[in-house]
Scaffold this motif. Structure first.
Motif, PDB file in Angstrom:
ATOM      1  N   ASP A 368     105.785 -41.463 113.122  1.00 20.69           N
ATOM      2  CA  ASP A 368     105.562 -40.718 111.881  1.00 20.69           C
ATOM      3  C   ASP A 368     106.408 -41.250 110.735  1.00 20.69           C
ATOM      4  O   ASP A 368     105.938 -41.387 109.605  1.00 20.69           O
ATOM      5  CB  ASP A 368     105.844 -39.230 112.108  1.00 20.69           C
ATOM      6  CG  ASP A 368     105.457 -38.406 110.901  1.00 20.69           C
ATOM      7  OD1 ASP A 368     104.267 -38.414 110.574  1.00 20.69           O
ATOM      8  OD2 ASP A 368     106.349 -37.787 110.291  1.00 20.69           O
ATOM      9  N   ARG A 372     104.362 -42.398 107.448  1.00 21.85           N
ATOM     10  CA  ARG A 372     104.383 -41.502 106.287  1.00 21.85           C
ATOM     11  C   ARG A 372     104.735 -42.241 105.004  1.00 21.85           C
ATOM     12  O   ARG A 372     104.410 -41.760 103.925  1.00 21.85           O
ATOM     13  CB  ARG A 372     105.345 -40.343 106.515  1.00 21.85           C
ATOM     14  CG  ARG A 372     106.778 -40.774 106.603  1.00 21.85           C
ATOM     15  CD  ARG A 372     107.668 -39.615 106.901  1.00 21.85           C
ATOM     16  NE  ARG A 372     107.592 -38.610 105.866  1.00 21.85           N
ATOM     17  CZ  ARG A 372     108.463 -37.604 105.793  1.00 21.85           C
ATOM     18  NH1 ARG A 372     109.402 -37.478 106.681  1.00 21.85           N
ATOM     19  NH2 ARG A 372     108.366 -36.741 104.831  1.00 21.85           N
ATOM     20  N   SER A 377     100.032 -39.962 108.588  1.00 16.71           N
ATOM     21  CA  SER A 377     100.880 -39.349 109.600  1.00 16.71           C
ATOM     22  C   SER A 377     100.928 -40.247 110.825  1.00 16.71           C
ATOM     23  O   SER A 377     100.174 -41.204 110.943  1.00 16.71           O
ATOM     24  CB  SER A 377     100.343 -37.977 109.978  1.00 16.71           C
ATOM     25  OG  SER A 377      99.252 -38.126 110.839  1.00 16.71           O
TER      26      SER A 377
ATOM     27  N   ARG B  63     108.803 -32.428 110.365  1.00 20.22           N
ATOM     28  CA  ARG B  63     109.535 -33.391 109.542  1.00 20.22           C
ATOM     29  C   ARG B  63     110.776 -32.749 108.953  1.00 20.22           C
ATOM     30  O   ARG B  63     110.814 -31.540 108.723  1.00 20.22           O
ATOM     31  CB  ARG B  63     108.625 -33.912 108.420  1.00 20.22           C
ATOM     32  CG  ARG B  63     107.568 -34.851 108.925  1.00 20.22           C
ATOM     33  CD  ARG B  63     106.612 -35.220 107.830  1.00 20.22           C
ATOM     34  NE  ARG B  63     105.614 -36.181 108.289  1.00 20.22           N
ATOM     35  CZ  ARG B  63     104.536 -36.495 107.594  1.00 20.22           C
ATOM     36  NH1 ARG B  63     104.303 -35.937 106.424  1.00 20.22           N
ATOM     37  NH2 ARG B  63     103.675 -37.373 108.066  1.00 20.22           N
TER      38      ARG B  63
END
Lengths: 698, 74
Positions: A368, A372, A377, B63
């Protein structure tokens, strides 16, 4: 026909349960208005009952049309009849969270049956089904998808619920505050007559309508929601109330803590800072090599088999247009579809295994951080990697991403990856037009090849970065990227094999037909009018009188070249010459580019025929290197070669890719966009390469 | 105010509130990250982001900048 909908969170073993209930034979289509697979199968015990496998969801609340499916199916809002019963897969190891969805369904008045899955894994933590049924007020049947235990009892419970037929009343376990009750009343009054008149549906609208991409929401409902002016406090109240009830009534039914030690031990290795990344690299290497190299024997076998069939047909059919149409158009066309199957089957075999095992979620977790930076993703990693083998299976693999926007952005950049079909083109150009030097012990030719890979990696990543900012539907909404890291589980081969079958069939039916039609059209373009230009020598007589087999082959190649040169496709190549001349290409390369639309590697054979050397690549190389312009300078310089390779790296020269993007996005808009942006990018880049190179004196 | 992004590994904390845009926080709340819920960071991805968290007996990947929207207390 009575239908039953199967809902549940992702990773609850829902697909296993569906396969067990139906025997796995599915009618596959799309849900109306979206490109999400709708799988329906007849209940084994009662073939008059259809079971719809609804995509996994944590909640009925939706922001996009994709997420809206769960609600639409459960209530029959999409035009399909409302299901008689909703079967909810509830993960015994994730009891509270997976029952959240059930509460929403019961509030809406759906008649529910709970399939309690993963009881084997939960062990002592699994709740007692009778107690749970009592608390929830609906049937609860423990099932183990892996072994099929309990599936009969589940089918019986479904049939009982269907036959009972009594309308289910909404069950709401919480009291709205006075403020919320007023908002509910406002919206409920605006619900269309075709929708169930429930408070819960008003609550759903209050949560979802607003900044949304939902479809089929009446303007009156939108207006009522706007008038009620819901805020974040409303979400807090509703969601907390449901979880409060679950915590009080259900959490205590799990008598022990779920044992995650085995998964934790595996994660210590697979997610380890050093070792984890090494294993990740190894797994991805195996996946990539299987697509790129190990699928080669199967692909060669397909090509050989279709070659035999073609030869057989030639032996039987009389010479002429019909024979050429059947052999080169139809048999060749079917072959060009079937040739994708080895890679598709292999990729979905790996995806199925990795998904079931629980590693695909870890791949997303590990990658990720990198993905990103391109506004993608971690889920995009495997499809993009697959793109280095072939864009067709890679585009199909984007289905593993849950968000439409992520899927489309990934599909837009996959065709920029250096797929294996570009290699024959690069090999030809590099071998024919570039001199051999060594730089620091490395040959310039292999450095060029590596450079082309690097170039495609950089351009695809840059393209994702730019497209995500420039193309409006792709601008990222700030939604959390939360993925579940499920416990590791042994994959169930039967489910994996079924999925491979479903994907392959869908490819053949929806993309294969388009590819076949395009192949035939291209064949016709480069075949007709099948007349030699005026003033040609009498090849037929010359061939008959040829003194040696070599002379005969040479004459045949010359004739084939003349025929192709006079074809409509070659006339098109002439017509586009002014457009490609600034890139350093002549009309013969133009014809090759048109032919390459069937598949990029066809460029090589088309170029061979148009240059009158047949399909022997060795003679084509020599021919290209020795071809001279009128002034005696080489026609194809290294600069032309570089410009051509840049063009092939960037142009979407592949109708199969476009056909599969059309299938995955459900329309011509995105394939047209891909073709457009890549062609412009390719033209401009090759233009710059050739013009700047020429100015510099190359 | 302490956020989940600042908490050290394996420390149990309780969620106080989830900030951010409505659609964003709604999704986290519906996954069970509502106020009062116990949560802990169990792992950090090898590249430093995202985080693996344990909540309600399940493991989620989230995240860092998202975790920074979750206010917690010890």
């Amino acid at each position: 026909m009575t239908t039953v909908a199967l809902l549940g969170n992702p990773n609850t073993g829902k697909t296993s349960v569906w396969n067990r209930l139906t025997g796995g034979s599915a009618k596959v289509g799309n849900y109306p208005g979206v490109t999400v697979e709708r799988r329906v199968g007849a209940l084994r015990k009662r073939p008059d009952i259809d079971v719809v496998d609804v995509p996994g969801a944590y909640s009925l609340v939706a922001r996009s049309a994709d997420e809206q499916i769960a609600l639409d199916v459960a209530l029959g809002l999409d035009g399909e009849p409302a299901p008689a019963v909703v079967v909810v897969c509830v993960d015994a190891t994730q009891l509270v969270r997976s029952l959240y969805l059930l509460l929403q369904l019961q509030e809406l008045g759906a008649r529910c049956v709970v399939a309690l899955t993963m009881t084997d894994e939960a062990g002592p933590a699994a709740p007692n089904a009778t107690e749970l049924a009592h608390v929830l007020g609906c049937a609860v049947v423990p099932v183990v998808g892996r072994t099929g235990a309990g599936v009969d009892a589940l089918a019986t419970a479904i049939i009982t619920a269907v036959d009972a037929g009594a309308p289910a009343a909404p069950v709401v376990r919480w009291q709205p505050s006075p403020a919320l009750a007023a908002q509910i009343a406002t919206v409920r009054a605006a619900l269309p007559a075709s929708w169930p008149q429930t408070d819960a549906l008003a609550v759903w609208a209050l949560q979802c309508v607003g900044d949304d991409e939902l479809i089929r929401v009446p303007a009156a409902v939108r207006a009522a929601v706007a008038a009620a002016a819901p805020t974040a406090a409303l979400d807090d109240e509703v969601i907390a109330a449901r979880y409060r009830w679950l915590d009080e009534q259900v959490a205590g039914l799990a008598k022990a803590k779920v044992d995650r030690r085995r998964t934790a031990r595996v994660d210590r290795v697979l997610l380890h800072r050093g070792l984890g990344l090494v294993i990740f690299g190894a797994v991805m290497f195996v996946l990539f090599m299987s697509l790129f190299a190990w699928s080669e024997p199967a692909i060669a076998a397909v090509e050989t088999a279709f070659g035999w069939v073609g030869d057989g047909a030639r032996a039987v059919l009389p010479d002429g247009v019909i024979e050429d149409f059947v052999v080169d158009g139809v048999i060749g066309g079917v072959g060009s579809v079937v040739v994708f199957l080895p890679q598709i089957l292999l990729l979905f075999f790996f995806l199925g295994l990795l998904e079931d095992f629980g590693y695909l979620a870890r791949v997303a977790y590990l990658m990720d951080r990198i993905m990103r930076t391109m506004k993608l993703s971690g889920r995009a990693f495997v499809p993009m990697l697959s793109g280095f083998a072939c864009a067709v299976p890679a585009v199909m693999a984007t289905r593993t991403m849950e968000r439409q926007r992520d899927r489309i952005l990934t599909m837009l950049v996959i065709p920029l990856m250096t797929c294996s079909a570009r290699l024959p083109v690069y090999t030809l150009v590099i071998a024919a037009l570039f001199p051999s030097h060594t730089v620091g012990g490395l040959s310039t030719k292999s450095l060029l090849m590596v450079g082309m890979y690097g170039f495609s990696l950089v351009t695809s990543l840059a393209a994702a970065w730019v497209l995500a900012r420039v193309v409006k539907p792709l601008r990222a909404k700030r939604l959390p990227f939360v993925i579940e890291l499920p416990p590791y589980r042994a994959p169930r081969m039967r489910d994996v094999v079924r999925m491979m079958g479903t994907k392959t069939w869908a490819f053949l039916r929806e993309a294969g037909t388009v590819i076949l039609a395009c192949t035939i059209a291209l064949w016709a373009l480069l075949y007709f009018p099948r007349e030699l230009p005026a003033g040609s020598p009498d090849y037929q007589a010359q061939i008959a009188a040829a003194p040696s087999p070599e002379a005969k082959a040479e004459l045949e190649h010359a004739r084939d070249g003349a025929l192709l040169e006079n074809s409509y496709g070659a006339r098109l190549g002439h017509a586009i010459e002014p457009a490609i001349e600034p890139l350093g290409f002549d009309w013969k390369i133009g014809v090759g580019i048109i032919g390459a639309f069937a598949a990029r590697e066809v460029f090589v054979s088309t170029l061979g025929v148009i240059h009158g050397v047949g399909d022997d690549e060795g003679s084509l190389r020599k021919h290209l290197a020795s071809e001279r312009k009128a002034d005696g300078t080489p026609r194809y310089t290294p600069l032309v070669g570089l410009s051509l390779m840049v063009f092939f790296a960037l142009a979407c020269q592949c109708m199969s890719t476009l056909a599969v993007i059309k299938r995955e996005t459900g329309g011509y808009r995105w394939p047209a966009f891909v073709f457009g942006y890549m062609t412009v990018l390719a033209w401009v880049s090759s233009f710059l390469v050739f013009q700047i190179g020429s100015l510099l004196g190359y | 105010m302490l956020t989940l992004a600042e908490v050290e590994r394996h420390a149990q904390v309780a969620i106080v509130a989830v900030d951010g845009e409505r659609g964003f926080r709604r999704r986290l709340l519906e996954l069970g990250l509502c106020p009062g819920t116990q949560v802990a960071i169990t792992n950090i991805a090898p590249l430093g982001d995202p985080l693996e968290i344990e909540v309600r007996g399940g493991r989620l990947s989230i995240r860092k900048d998202e975790a920074a929207q979750i206010r917690v207390r010890r």
